[in-house]
Scaffold this motif. Structure first.
Motif, PDB file in Angstrom:
ATOM      1  N   ALA A   9      21.041  46.795 126.795  1.00  0.00           N
ATOM      2  CA  ALA A   9      19.394  46.471 126.633  1.00  0.00           C
ATOM      3  C   ALA A   9      18.931  45.563 127.065  1.00  0.00           C
ATOM      4  CB  ALA A   9      18.310  47.381 125.748  1.00  0.00           C
ATOM      5  N   LEU A  10      17.803  44.857 128.090  1.00  0.00           N
ATOM      6  CA  LEU A  10      17.483  43.040 127.672  1.00  0.00           C
ATOM      7  C   LEU A  10      15.896  43.071 127.046  1.00  0.00           C
ATOM      8  CD1 LEU A  10      18.564  42.420 130.906  1.00  0.00           C
ATOM      9  CD2 LEU A  10      19.436  41.847 129.376  1.00  0.00           C
ATOM     10  N   TYR A  11      15.776  42.447 126.348  1.00  0.00           N
ATOM     11  CA  TYR A  11      14.306  42.603 125.744  1.00  0.00           C
ATOM     12  C   TYR A  11      14.189  40.125 125.850  1.00  0.00           C
ATOM     13  CZ  TYR A  11      10.215  41.356 123.203  1.00  0.00           C
ATOM     14  OH  TYR A  11       9.078  41.268 122.041  1.00  0.00           O
ATOM     15  N   ALA A  12      12.581  39.855 126.837  1.00  0.00           N
ATOM     16  CA  ALA A  12      12.649  39.172 126.924  1.00  0.00           C
ATOM     17  C   ALA A  12      14.240  38.261 127.733  1.00  0.00           C
ATOM     18  CB  ALA A  12      11.851  37.852 125.818  1.00  0.00           C
ATOM     19  N   ASP A  13      14.618  37.596 125.959  1.00  0.00           N
ATOM     20  CA  ASP A  13      15.624  36.215 127.101  1.00  0.00           C
ATOM     21  C   ASP A  13      16.688  36.846 126.570  1.00  0.00           C
ATOM     22  OD1 ASP A  13      14.997  35.329 124.556  1.00  0.00           O
ATOM     23  OD2 ASP A  13      14.639  33.139 125.121  1.00  0.00           O
ATOM     24  N   LYS A  14      16.619  38.337 125.715  1.00  0.00           N
ATOM     25  CA  LYS A  14      18.130  38.052 125.041  1.00  0.00           C
ATOM     26  C   LYS A  14      18.503  39.498 125.353  1.00  0.00           C
ATOM     27  CE  LYS A  14      15.017  37.511 120.752  1.00  0.00           C
ATOM     28  NZ  LYS A  14      13.825  36.623 121.089  1.00  0.00           N
ATOM     29  N   LEU A  43      18.413  50.381 106.959  1.00  0.00           N
ATOM     30  CA  LEU A  43      18.283  51.845 106.387  1.00  0.00           C
ATOM     31  C   LEU A  43      18.138  52.850 107.890  1.00  0.00           C
ATOM     32  CD1 LEU A  43      16.874  51.054 102.871  1.00  0.00           C
ATOM     33  CD2 LEU A  43      19.189  51.976 103.333  1.00  0.00           C
ATOM     34  N   PRO A  44      16.667  52.386 108.284  1.00  0.00           N
ATOM     35  CA  PRO A  44      16.459  53.115 109.393  1.00  0.00           C
ATOM     36  C   PRO A  44      17.289  53.275 111.056  1.00  0.00           C
ATOM     37  CG  PRO A  44      15.341  51.212 109.466  1.00  0.00           C
ATOM     38  CD  PRO A  44      15.525  50.817 107.915  1.00  0.00           C
ATOM     39  N   LEU A  45      18.306  52.300 110.888  1.00  0.00           N
ATOM     40  CA  LEU A  45      19.184  52.643 111.488  1.00  0.00           C
ATOM     41  C   LEU A  45      20.508  53.735 111.570  1.00  0.00           C
ATOM     42  CD1 LEU A  45      19.775  49.032 113.225  1.00  0.00           C
ATOM     43  CD2 LEU A  45      18.913  50.617 114.866  1.00  0.00           C
ATOM     44  N   GLU A 130       9.669  44.576 120.729  1.00  0.00           N
ATOM     45  CA  GLU A 130      12.266  44.529 121.022  1.00  0.00           C
ATOM     46  C   GLU A 130      12.145  45.764 120.041  1.00  0.00           C
ATOM     47  OE1 GLU A 130      14.463  41.184 118.689  1.00  0.00           O
ATOM     48  OE2 GLU A 130      11.970  41.157 118.966  1.00  0.00           O
ATOM     49  N   TRP A 131      11.605  46.353 119.453  1.00  0.00           N
ATOM     50  CA  TRP A 131      11.955  46.971 118.131  1.00  0.00           C
ATOM     51  C   TRP A 131      12.455  48.603 118.905  1.00  0.00           C
ATOM     52  CZ3 TRP A 131      15.243  47.903 113.981  1.00  0.00           C
ATOM     53  CH2 TRP A 131      16.173  49.138 113.646  1.00  0.00           C
ATOM     54  N   ASN A 132      11.191  49.208 119.460  1.00  0.00           N
ATOM     55  CA  ASN A 132      11.111  50.199 120.341  1.00  0.00           C
ATOM     56  C   ASN A 132      12.203  50.307 121.351  1.00  0.00           C
ATOM     57  OD1 ASN A 132       9.351  51.253 118.748  1.00  0.00           O
ATOM     58  ND2 ASN A 132       7.617  50.649 120.651  1.00  0.00           N
ATOM     59  N   VAL A 134      15.289  48.249 120.678  1.00  0.00           N
ATOM     60  CA  VAL A 134      16.005  49.103 120.385  1.00  0.00           C
ATOM     61  C   VAL A 134      16.880  49.958 119.514  1.00  0.00           C
ATOM     62  CG1 VAL A 134      17.657  47.979 118.422  1.00  0.00           C
ATOM     63  CG2 VAL A 134      17.070  46.327 118.935  1.00  0.00           C
ATOM     64  N   ILE A 135      15.864  50.831 119.772  1.00  0.00           N
ATOM     65  CA  ILE A 135      15.588  52.014 118.105  1.00  0.00           C
ATOM     66  C   ILE A 135      16.714  52.478 120.395  1.00  0.00           C
ATOM     67  CG2 ILE A 135      14.781  53.928 118.535  1.00  0.00           C
ATOM     68  CD1 ILE A 135      15.004  52.586 115.973  1.00  0.00           C
ATOM     69  N   GLU A 136      15.713  52.005 121.604  1.00  0.00           N
ATOM     70  CA  GLU A 136      16.147  53.182 122.878  1.00  0.00           C
ATOM     71  C   GLU A 136      18.050  52.672 122.683  1.00  0.00           C
ATOM     72  OE1 GLU A 136      15.517  53.500 127.187  1.00  0.00           O
ATOM     73  OE2 GLU A 136      13.973  51.683 125.914  1.00  0.00           O
ATOM     74  N   ALA A 137      17.665  51.852 123.097  1.00  0.00           N
ATOM     75  CA  ALA A 137      19.659  51.516 123.082  1.00  0.00           C
ATOM     76  C   ALA A 137      20.686  52.040 121.989  1.00  0.00           C
ATOM     77  CB  ALA A 137      19.844  49.701 122.314  1.00  0.00           C
ATOM     78  N   CYS A 138      20.353  51.932 120.923  1.00  0.00           N
ATOM     79  CA  CYS A 138      20.992  52.758 119.942  1.00  0.00           C
ATOM     80  C   CYS A 138      20.888  53.880 120.200  1.00  0.00           C
ATOM     81  CB  CYS A 138      20.306  52.915 118.406  1.00  0.00           C
ATOM     82  SG  CYS A 138      20.613  51.058 117.701  1.00  0.00           S
ATOM     83  N   THR A 139      19.868  54.976 120.777  1.00  0.00           N
ATOM     84  CA  THR A 139      19.673  56.135 120.531  1.00  0.00           C
ATOM     85  C   THR A 139      20.592  56.476 122.101  1.00  0.00           C
ATOM     86  OG1 THR A 139      17.029  56.412 120.328  1.00  0.00           O
ATOM     87  CG2 THR A 139      18.282  58.263 121.157  1.00  0.00           C
ATOM     88  N   LYS A 140      20.741  55.187 123.036  1.00  0.00           N
ATOM     89  CA  LYS A 140      21.280  56.111 124.043  1.00  0.00           C
ATOM     90  C   LYS A 140      22.722  56.150 124.291  1.00  0.00           C
ATOM     91  CE  LYS A 140      17.679  54.887 127.899  1.00  0.00           C
ATOM     92  NZ  LYS A 140      17.580  54.093 129.318  1.00  0.00           N
ATOM     93  N   ALA A 141      23.261  55.221 123.248  1.00  0.00           N
ATOM     94  CA  ALA A 141      24.533  54.547 123.254  1.00  0.00           C
ATOM     95  C   ALA A 141      25.147  55.993 121.807  1.00  0.00           C
ATOM     96  CB  ALA A 141      24.797  53.853 122.533  1.00  0.00           C
ATOM     97  N   LEU A 142      24.266  56.624 121.172  1.00  0.00           N
ATOM     98  CA  LEU A 142      24.607  58.035 120.263  1.00  0.00           C
ATOM     99  C   LEU A 142      25.171  59.150 121.316  1.00  0.00           C
ATOM    100  CD1 LEU A 142      22.502  57.451 117.442  1.00  0.00           C
ATOM    101  CD2 LEU A 142      24.608  57.558 117.118  1.00  0.00           C
ATOM    102  N   ALA A 143      23.790  59.132 122.703  1.00  0.00           N
ATOM    103  CA  ALA A 143      23.544  60.288 123.561  1.00  0.00           C
ATOM    104  C   ALA A 143      25.140  59.942 123.644  1.00  0.00           C
ATOM    105  CB  ALA A 143      23.043  59.752 124.285  1.00  0.00           C
ATOM    106  N   GLN A 144      25.805  58.877 124.735  1.00  0.00           N
ATOM    107  CA  GLN A 144      27.200  58.990 124.730  1.00  0.00           C
ATOM    108  C   GLN A 144      28.456  59.206 124.237  1.00  0.00           C
ATOM    109  OE1 GLN A 144      27.890  55.319 126.376  1.00  0.00           O
ATOM    110  NE2 GLN A 144      26.878  55.083 128.319  1.00  0.00           N
TER     111      GLN A 144
END
Length: 292
Positions: A9-14, A43-45, A130-132, A134-144
Motif C-alpha cells: 500500500a502507498l501512503y504519502a511518499d511511503k 502488540l496490536p499487530l 496511515e495506521w488505517n 497499515v491495518i488494511e495492508a495487513c488484513t489483505k495479506a492475511l486474507a490472501q
C-alpha cells in the motif's frame, strides 16, 4: 498448514509492504519483523494475526520504504555506532601496534554496517490515516494467506476421502478371501485330527480349545469396527472446524483395527491387502498433521 500472503500500500511518499507466510506447527509460533516506525505497535499487530490464524509457524513482515515518487531518501549518520567503531579500532590499533591510517579511521568507519542509514520518519505519533492503511495492508495479506490455506485444505479433504475410499475397497477385497481362508483352516484341523485317536485327548477340553481357536481367528468384529471408524472419519471431516486432533485419534483407531486384521487373518493374500491398507492409512496420518 502452509500459506503465503502479500500486500503493498502507498501512503504519502511511503510504500508499506506486508508479507506473511506460514508452515505447519501444532501451535501458533509467530515471529515478526517490523519497520522501526511501527515497532511500538507490535502488540496490536500480533493480535490481528493471532485472531485470524489459530496455529502454524508464522513469519510476519511489515516494511516501510520510499515509494520512489519523491526525492531520494536522505541519508543520515548513526553517530553512536560511529563512536563505538572508532573506540574499538583505536584500542585495537594501539594493542596490535597498527599505525593510524592517513586521514585517521574515518574511511574505515564509514564502511561499517549500520553507520549510514536511510532517514526514516521517527515521529512518535502515527496519523490515523496511515495506521488505517497499515491495518488494511495487513488484513489483505492475511486474507490472501487464508485463501491459500483454504485451497490447500480443500485438496487435503479430497486426499482423505480418496484414502478412506481405498481402505473401504480393500476391506471388501478381504471378504472375498474369507470363504477360502475358513476352508483352509477347516481342512488343516481335519487333517491333524485324522492323525489323532480319540483316546489321546479329552473331548470336552478339545471342544473348548476349538471354540477359543475359532474366536481367535474370527475377524467379523474387527471388520465391523473398521467400517464404523471409516464412516466416523468422513463424518468428522464434514463437521465444524478444529477437528485435526479428533481426526488423528480416529486414524489411530483405524490403524489398531487394521493391525488386528493382519494378525488374525492367517492368510497370505489377506495379509498383503492389510499392508496396502497400512500404506493408505500412513498417508492419512502424514497429512492429518496439517489439519487444524
Amino acid at each position: 498448514m502452509t500459506g503465503f500472503g502479500k500486500h503493498t500500500a502507498l501512503y504519502a511518499d511511503k510504500k508499506i509492504t506486508t508479507t506473511i507466510k506460514s508452515l505447519n506447527s501444532k501451535q501458533l509460533d509467530l515471529s515478526t519483523r517490523l519497520s522501526s516506525r511501527y515497532r511500538d505497535r507490535e502488540l496490536p499487530l500480533r493480535a490481528l494475526v493471532a485472531a485470524e490464524i489459530e496455529r502454524g509457524k508464522v513469519d510476519f513482515n511489515l516494511l516501510l520504504e520510499d515509494s520512489g515518487n519523491s526525492d531520494a531518501t536522505a541519508q543520515v549518520f548513526n553517530t553512536q555506532k560511529m563512536a563505538y567503531y572508532f573506540s574499538q579500532l583505536k584500542s585495537f590499533g594501539e594493542q596490535m601496534g597498527v599505525a593510524v591510517p592517513a586521514g585517521g579511521w574515518f574511511e574505515q568507519i564509514l564502511r561499517m554496517p549500520g553507520v549510514v542509514q536511510a532517514e526514516e520518519d521517527q515521529s512518535e505519533e502515527i496519523p490515523d490515516e496511515e495506521w488505517n492503511i497499515v491495518i488494511e495492508a495487513c488484513t489483505k495479506a492475511l486474507a490472501q494467506l487464508t485463501d491459500f490455506r483454504r485451497q490447500e485444505g480443500a485438496m487435503l479433504e479430497q486426499v482423505f476421502k480418496d484414502k478412506i475410499t481405498n481402505i473401504s475397497a480393500l476391506l471388501l477385497e478381504i471378504e472375498h478371501y474369507e470363504p477360502e481362508r475358513v476352508q483352509r483352516i477347516k481342512e488343516r484341523i481335519e487333517e491333524n485330527l485324522s492323525k489323532v485317536s480319540e483316546k489321546d485327548y479329552d473331548k470336552n477340553r478339545f471342544e473348548q480349545e476349538m471354540i477359543y481357536y475359532i474366536e481367535k481367528l474370527d475377524i467379523n468384529e474387527e471388520k465391523h469396527r473398521l467400517r464404523n471408524h471409516l464412516s466416523y472419519f468422513l463424518e468428522t471431516l464434514q463437521g465444524e472446524a478444529g477437528q485435526g486432533k479428533k481426526l488423528s485419534f480416529i486414524a489411530q483407531e483405524i490403524g489398531r483395527e487394521i493391525n488386528t486384521l493382519g494378525s488374525k487373518s492367517n492368510h497370505v493374500e489377506m495379509q498383503q491387502i492389510v499392508v496396502r491398507m497400512k500404506d493408505e492409512l500412513e498417508q492419512i496420518k502424514e497429512q492429518v498433521l496439517n489439519v487444524l
